[in-house]
Design an enzyme around this catalytic site. Sequence first.
Site, PDB file in Angstrom:
ATOM      1  N   GLY A  10      -1.606  11.707 -12.892  1.00 42.84           N
ATOM      2  CA  GLY A  10      -2.311  12.078 -11.348  1.00 42.84           C
ATOM      3  C   GLY A  10      -1.368  12.414  -9.939  1.00 42.84           C
ATOM      4  CB  VAL A  13       0.227  12.804  -1.701  1.00 42.05           C
ATOM      5  CG1 VAL A  13       1.956  12.380  -0.352  1.00 42.05           C
ATOM      6  CG2 VAL A  13       0.073  13.686  -0.346  1.00 42.05           C
ATOM      7  CB  SER A 129       3.911  -1.011  -0.320  1.00 42.54           C
ATOM      8  OG  SER A 129       4.110  -0.344   1.243  1.00 42.54           O
ATOM      9  CE  LYS A 184       1.177  -1.340  -1.913  1.00 47.37           C
ATOM     10  NZ  LYS A 184      -0.467  -0.649  -1.544  1.00 47.37           N
ATOM     11  CG  HIS A 187       2.633  -5.082   1.403  1.00 44.14           C
ATOM     12  ND1 HIS A 187       1.655  -3.815   1.908  1.00 44.14           N
ATOM     13  CD2 HIS A 187       3.910  -4.512   1.758  1.00 44.14           C
ATOM     14  CE1 HIS A 187       2.514  -2.944   2.603  1.00 44.14           C
ATOM     15  NE2 HIS A 187       3.739  -3.358   2.862  1.00 44.14           N
ATOM     16  CG  ASN A 188      -2.116  -2.805   1.121  1.00 50.25           C
ATOM     17  OD1 ASN A 188      -0.857  -2.416   1.094  1.00 50.25           O
ATOM     18  ND2 ASN A 188      -2.426  -1.677   1.195  1.00 50.25           N
ATOM     19  CD  GLU A 191      -0.370  -1.309   5.629  1.00 54.70           C
ATOM     20  OE1 GLU A 191      -0.824  -0.129   5.761  1.00 54.70           O
ATOM     21  OE2 GLU A 191       0.574  -1.563   5.133  1.00 54.70           O
TER      22      GLU A 191
END
Length: 483
Positions: A10, A13, A129, A184, A187-188, A191
């Site tokens: 993959g 970015v 992250s 995670k 966490h998001n 956020e």
Amino acid sequence: MARADIGLIGLAVMGENLVMNMESKGFTVAVFNRSTEKVTRFVEGRAKGKNIIGTYSIKELVDSLKTPRKIMMMVKAGKPVDDFIEMIAPYLDKGDIIIDGGNSHFPDTIRRTQYVESKGLLYIGTGVSGGEEGALKGPSIMPGGSYAAWDHVKPIFQAIAAKVEDGSPCCDWVGDNGAGHFVKMVHNGIEYGDMQLICEAYQLMRDYLGMSADEMHEVFKEWNKGDLDSYLIEITRDILAYKDTDGEPIVDKILDTAGQKGTGKWTAIASLDEGIPLTLIGEAVYARCLSAIKEERVAASKILTGPKPAFTGDRQEFINAIKDALYASKIVSYAQGYTLLRAAAKTYGWNLKYGEIALMWRGGCIIRSVFLGKIKEAFDKNPGLTNLLLDPIFKEKIEKAQAGWRKVVSQAVLNGISVPALSTALNYYDGYRCERLPANLLQAQRDYFGAHTYERIDKPRGEFFHTNWTGEGGSTSASTYNV
């Protein structure tokens, strides 16, 4: 042929930047992408002359790796992950490791761990992250899954992860099966909450105090030097100073409709499943949903009335109150997030280390801040802490901020400015500290229409009673359970 330490699938970015990060730390990386022209473009461009091996089939990728083979997927969550597992697994040997570094939903990671292990292979689902910059320079990494795989990937993951002041890597083993992706996800969710709180502070300054982008830039610049020092405050400072080609602030020209990729929604759904009041993150998700119906809001603004914001008083004093409201609400958001982590750990049998999770979030990730160091200290002092609001440091911080917090929320309401996250944080705080909520009436209502029973304050917990409220019902009551 020199064999690679790890393979990565993959080359978008995040994938490209992780590969560059790994190579810069001394690891040889083999890469593959379903669109193979991306492999050629990468190895002949950005990766030219580096210890990066381009491969053009899954078999070639697998054959290029040292054993036990480690293959990390940085692909879109959902079906693509399952598809690649099916493509990779037939070429692997017992003990080889498949890693999913995307934003997968944790129940999928639980299922995949079981499935991959049933084939004699090992599986890791890891949160990564930090965005583009973090992937390249040092992200926060939150791995979970097959513990037997940890020692094999630990040197790579901890080498490429962000480091805090004492050199500790923002990466440690989280727990079994879906634990890494759950952490995670939370966490998001946090956020989402942090971003919404900052946006409400910005709106109060813009619409109530009438401040310009340059004036707000100076405020956020100052805030980033104290308790609110964080990546999100830092980038807000920079955004407010950024000018378009005509010299005007570009932030003023951006359409007020927010996007989302689903992790905040998953966090809110998980909180409902666990019965945990994650009110602030829920409101942050809904605020994005409300922003998305732009045309409807424009039409409604011409029909629905409300007060026009009009500020009188000391502007600097109110800016300080906004800062207090933002900080106190942030404490509530993290307190709620950690109660969800604790509940999920119990549900799924995970042995989560709450202080270490704060340490993993201290650097590299989007919510990185000095604030997280205080959370680490709180759990170091009291590993059994049920709610961060009860920690002496956070209790003292909220007591100092409380007057400003209440002033901001009340003035926002009186002036018709929507502050869903700041206000729900205050409502949670007041609800949590309330010894007697009105749920006694709610239970009476439930018992009235559905014979759902209730407990009494003058009887031991666990004894249930039913009242024949109308004189027409019987003595039979419904079974007692909570979803």
